[in-house]
Design an enzyme around this catalytic site. Structure first.
Site, PDB file in Angstrom:
ATOM      1  N   ALA A  94      -3.670   7.832  -5.107  1.00 43.55           N
ATOM      2  CA  ALA A  94      -2.299   7.331  -5.217  1.00 43.55           C
ATOM      3  C   ALA A  94      -2.418   5.878  -5.672  1.00 43.55           C
ATOM      4  O   ALA A  94      -2.635   4.967  -4.873  1.00 43.55           O
ATOM      5  CB  ALA A  94      -1.601   7.424  -3.871  1.00 43.55           C
ATOM      6  N   GLY A 147       0.829  -1.214   0.000  1.00 43.87           N
ATOM      7  CA  GLY A 147       0.000   0.000   0.000  1.00 43.87           C
ATOM      8  C   GLY A 147       0.852   1.248   0.000  1.00 43.87           C
ATOM      9  O   GLY A 147       2.061   1.187  -0.219  1.00 43.87           O
ATOM     10  N   ASN A 148       0.210   2.359   0.243  1.00 40.47           N
ATOM     11  CA  ASN A 148       0.954   3.622   0.361  1.00 40.47           C
ATOM     12  C   ASN A 148       0.287   4.503   1.403  1.00 40.47           C
ATOM     13  O   ASN A 148      -0.746   4.136   1.968  1.00 40.47           O
ATOM     14  CB  ASN A 148       1.071   4.308  -1.006  1.00 40.47           C
ATOM     15  CG  ASN A 148      -0.290   4.685  -1.561  1.00 40.47           C
ATOM     16  OD1 ASN A 148      -0.968   5.550  -1.034  1.00 40.47           O
ATOM     17  ND2 ASN A 148      -0.703   3.995  -2.638  1.00 40.47           N
ATOM     18  N   ARG A 149       0.877   5.657   1.650  1.00 37.69           N
ATOM     19  CA  ARG A 149       0.435   6.490   2.777  1.00 37.69           C
ATOM     20  C   ARG A 149      -0.754   7.393   2.474  1.00 37.69           C
ATOM     21  O   ARG A 149      -1.152   8.189   3.322  1.00 37.69           O
ATOM     22  CB  ARG A 149       1.590   7.380   3.233  1.00 37.69           C
ATOM     23  CG  ARG A 149       2.722   6.643   3.859  1.00 37.69           C
ATOM     24  CD  ARG A 149       3.785   7.627   4.318  1.00 37.69           C
ATOM     25  NE  ARG A 149       4.983   6.933   4.738  1.00 37.69           N
ATOM     26  CZ  ARG A 149       5.124   6.387   5.930  1.00 37.69           C
ATOM     27  NH1 ARG A 149       4.161   6.446   6.806  1.00 37.69           N
ATOM     28  NH2 ARG A 149       6.248   5.763   6.237  1.00 37.69           N
ATOM     29  N   SER A 150      -1.288   7.324   1.286  1.00 35.62           N
ATOM     30  CA  SER A 150      -2.391   8.237   0.960  1.00 35.62           C
ATOM     31  C   SER A 150      -3.600   7.987   1.873  1.00 35.62           C
ATOM     32  O   SER A 150      -4.007   6.848   2.071  1.00 35.62           O
ATOM     33  CB  SER A 150      -2.805   8.025  -0.492  1.00 35.62           C
ATOM     34  OG  SER A 150      -4.009   8.721  -0.728  1.00 35.62           O
TER      35      SER A 150
END
Ligand code: CTP
Length: 404
Positions: A275, A209-212
């Site tokens: 994102a 995943g990512n931090r968005s």
């Protein structure tokens, strides 16, 4: 104030019990002068400060004070449904708390819950109360739901005290009502916004995943609604959206791709704020990966670049907007992405700046256009950044020239 800007608009003016209630009389008169049809709704405590007769004399209709006073058994739904705007000035801590919690215990709180019209609250109270975490949390919650808040000013308060908590002057309250009811420059436009960070499964319990957080994308969707657009929000975030947004929840880049591309042709505007993962595991294990099986070899494959795909197939007149999360050279990198993806605008935000980017409530960005246009949006709330982005989108839709 432009006289007549509120011509024909029905405004419910809620008044709570605070010393600033006396200023609400002037707000009422000015709203009427601006052309509005004003119905005052006074709480019991407001009546301790000002009389219903005073409001009845300056308003367009008799002041209402109770759920039970009239022959009409449901005055709140009638008031709520017929209003173009509901304004509460002054709004006490009690009113803000009840509204945030969904409690209706008098005519004003019932009207606030019954209306689908835009709402403006103008808090006024002593500084200690205004700064209390409970009040601030309630205000933040209301803002997040799309309620407009006119922040109190610093100045003289009841009892000779000074500090933050004073109701702004009546002219400022009326200007805020005018802004609330401003012409909707996206009226009837179909707008699709993506939000959040996609999750690409490795196995049934793990993902890349990512931090968005999705906050910017959700703010964009709310802003488009405020301006009259018909909004679809394709979101990988768990955040909620207001009832007028058509929410499509997705998890992976592939799901987002499918959700966006199948809806793209109908849209006047597409804003890719999500994102989206650039790579995903080529294979997601069907069973949970176990330590016992050793370190897994994870092979990645590229996802579809949704924005670039949209850039290739878009119909004439459709406005396409992308985001770029950068840590420097915003303009240069934004312009490179404009060209690479065939977008009209790229909102390049500096995710390394304190307070900006992932998971913050604020953001700072440069909006670059493929006509050489540049607009710097200094650190502001994500709502304000959303407003700036849609100012430029509205400009492109109507063919207006950029601001000098
Ligand atoms: N985007 C997309 N599909 C992808 C990846 C990104 O539509 N598979 C969109 C994003 O929604 C955003 C823009 O493209 O509007 C971001 O472009 P991207 O090239 O991914 O930029 P960064 O995420 O900043 O990554 P990098 O600079 O490493 O390319």
């Amino acid at each position: 104030m432009s006289v007549g800007r509120l011509a024909g608009r029905r405004v419910v003016l809620g008044v709570c019990g605070g010393i600033a209630a006396y200023k609400a009389v002037e707000v009422c008169r000015r709203l009427v002068d601006a052309g509005a049809h004003v119905v005052p709704v006074l709480t019991d405590d407001a009546l301790r400060f000002v009389g219903a007769v005073t409001f009845s004399a300056v308003a367009s209709e008799k002041a209402q004070t109770s759920l039970w006073a009239e022959a009409d058994p449901i005055p709140h739904t009638r008031l709520g449904r017929s209003a173009d705007a509901v304004v509460v000035a002054p709004a006490t801590a009690r009113l803000l708390g009840a509204y945030a919690a969904g409690i209706s215990d008098d005519l004003l709180t019932a009207t606030l819950l019954a209306t689908r019209a835009p709402v403006l609250v103008c808090p006024a109270m002593h500084t200690e109360m205004w700064e209390h975490a409970a009040v601030q949390d309630n205000v933040a919650l209301l803002r997040a739901r799309g309620v407009a808040v006119l922040d109190p000013e610093v100045g003289r308060l009841a009892g000779g005290d000074r500090g933050a908590g004073r109701l702004p002057e009546p002219a400022a309250v009326v200007a805020a009502v005018e802004a609330l009811l401003a012409p909707k420059d996206l009226a009837g436009r179909k707008v699709l916004v993506t939000a959040g960070g996609t999750r690409e499964p490795l196995d049934p319990v793990r993902f890349i995943g990512n931090r968005s957080s999705g906050k910017q994308g959700h703010a964009l969707a709310e802003e488009a609604v405020k301006r009259g657009a018909l909004v679809t929000l394709v979101t990988a975030s768990a955040l909620t959206a207001s009832f007028s947004v058509d929410v499509v929840r997705v998890e992976t880049a592939a799901e987002m791709e499918e959700a966006v591309l199948t809806r793209a042709d109908r849209q006047d505007v597409i804003v890719m704020a999500a994102a989206v993962a650039d790579f995903r595991p080529k294979v997601a294990a069907e069973q949970k990966l176990s330590k016992a099986d050793g370190v897994p070899d994870i092979v990645l494959e590229p996802t579809t670049d949704i924005l670039a795909a949209l850039g290739q197939r878009r119909r004439p007149g459709q406005v396409l907007v992308g985001f770029a999360a950068e840590t420097g050279d915003l303009v240069g990198r934004g312009e490179a992405k404009l060209a690479a993806k065939g977008a009209d605008l790229i909102v390049a935000n500096d995710v390394s700046a304190p307070g900006a980017g992932f998971d913050h409530d604020t953001n700072a960005a440069v909006i670059v256009g493929n006509d050489g246009f540049q607009r710097e949006v200094p650190m502001a709330s994500k709502r304000d950044v959303a407003a700036a982005v849609f100012d430029e989108i509205a400009r492109l839709l109507t063919g207006r020239r950029p601001r000098a």
